[in-house]
Design an enzyme around this catalytic site. Structure first.
Site, PDB file in Angstrom:
ATOM      1  N   ARG A 108      11.630 -10.916   6.194  1.00 53.43           N
ATOM      2  CA  ARG A 108      11.264 -10.594   7.566  1.00 53.43           C
ATOM      3  C   ARG A 108      11.347 -11.779   8.509  1.00 53.43           C
ATOM      4  O   ARG A 108      10.991 -11.683   9.676  1.00 53.43           O
ATOM      5  CB  ARG A 108       9.909  -9.923   7.632  1.00 53.43           C
ATOM      6  N   ARG A 118      -5.348   6.248  12.833  1.00 53.04           N
ATOM      7  CA  ARG A 118      -5.579   4.993  12.103  1.00 53.04           C
ATOM      8  C   ARG A 118      -5.469   3.812  13.064  1.00 53.04           C
ATOM      9  O   ARG A 118      -4.671   3.862  14.013  1.00 53.04           O
ATOM     10  CB  ARG A 118      -4.513   4.827  11.005  1.00 53.04           C
ATOM     11  N   ARG A 120       2.893  -4.873  16.835  1.00 50.55           N
ATOM     12  CA  ARG A 120       3.832  -4.787  15.711  1.00 50.55           C
ATOM     13  C   ARG A 120       5.278  -4.877  16.212  1.00 50.55           C
ATOM     14  O   ARG A 120       6.130  -5.501  15.573  1.00 50.55           O
ATOM     15  CB  ARG A 120       3.625  -3.470  14.941  1.00 50.55           C
TER      16      ARG A 120
END
Ligand SMILES: [Zn+2]
Length: 221
Positions: free
Chosen positions: A92, A163, A174
Site C-alpha cells: 500500500r 459502523r 480513508r
C-alpha cells in the site's frame, strides 16, 4: 523456479476490490491474501509478529512497514500460496512495493495490477449507505439493498446501525490516505506495464469477465 501468479488489487475503498478478488479466488484457485486477515490471524494466534504489531497499535501508532512486510512474507510461504496469491491491501505504499517486488522476483514477479476505478462520490454513497444488524450482523444498504422497514432487520427485527468505519468522516479520511499513500503505486505499476484499468461503476459480473480476459492475456506474456 516455477512461475507464480500474483495479482495486486488497487482502487478506492468501496470500488469492489474484495468482491472481485473473492470471485477470482474460486475461478483461479488462488488464495486471497488481505492484510486485514493477516493482522487478525497474527493477533489471534499471538505470534511474535502479532504481538509486535499490537505493541504499536496499543500506543496508537501505525504498524511499521517492516512488520507488515514480514507478516505478508510469512503468509505467502504457506502451502496454499504455492501457485501465487491475490493481494488486497498490500502493498500500500512505495516502501512495501519495493519489498514485495523482491519477494516475488524469483517467481516471475507481479503478474497484473487490476485498478478498479470509481468516483469518490460513488464510493462514499456505497460505503456510507451500509447498515448492519446489531443482533445477527446482516448487512443492508439504504439504496441498493434496503430492509422492508427502515432501520429494522428483515430477519430478526434487530436494530440496524452504521459502523464507525463507514461513517462519512472516516470514509473521507480513508480516501485521503488511499490517494496519498497508494496513489503513487498507480504510476509505479503503469511504468512497469502491469496496470489494468477497470470501471468499478459497471455491474460486478461485467467487471469480473473483463478482469478474466486481462488476466489470461497477462498469463500468456
Ligand atoms: Zn438481524
Amino acid at each position: 523456479m516455477q512461475r507464480r501468479t500474483y495479482l495486486v488489487f488497487l482502487g478506492v475503498p468501496g470500488a469492489g476490490k474484495g468482491t472481485q478478488a473473492k470471485l477470482l479466488e474460486e475461478s483461479l484457485h488462488l488464495p486471497q491474501v488481505s492484510t486485514g486477515d493477516i493482522f487478525r490471524y497474527n493477533l489471534k494466534n499471538q505470534t511474535e509478529l502479532g504481538l509486535l504489531a499490537k505493541s504499536y497499535m496499543d500506543r496508537g501508532d501505525l504498524v511499521p512497514d517492516e512488520v507488515t512486510i514480514k507478516m505478508v512474507e510469512d503468509r505467502l510461504q504457506k502451502p496454499d500460496c504455492a501457485q501465487g496469491a491475490i493481494l488486497d491491501g498490500f502493498p500500500r505504499n512505495l516502501v512495501q512495493v519495493t519489498a514485495f517486488d523482491a519477494m516475488v522476483a524469483p517467481y516471475g514477479g507481479v503478474t497484473l495490477v487490476p485498478l478498479i476505478n470509481l468516483e469518490d462520490d460513488e464510493a462514499m454513497r456505497r460505503i456510507t449507505g451500509r447498515r448492519v444488524c446489531r443482533t445477527c450482523g446482516a448487512v443492508y444498504h439504504v439504496d441498493f439493498n434496503a430492509p422492508k422497514e427502515s432501520g429494522i432487520c428483515d430477519l430478526d427485527q434487530g436494530e440496524l446501525y452504521q459502523r464507525a468505519d463507514d461513517a462519512p468522516e472516516t470514509v473521507r479520511n480513508r480516501l485521503y490516505v488511499y490517494y496519498k499513500q497508494t496513489g503513487p503505486l498507480i504510476g509505479y505499476y503503469y511504468a512497469h506495464s502491469l496496470l489494468a484499468d477497470l470501471d468499478g461503476a459497471q455491474p460486478i459480473e461485467d467487471v469480473q469477465s473483463k478482469l478474466k480476459v486481462l488476466i489470461d492475456k497477462a498469463l500468456q506474456r
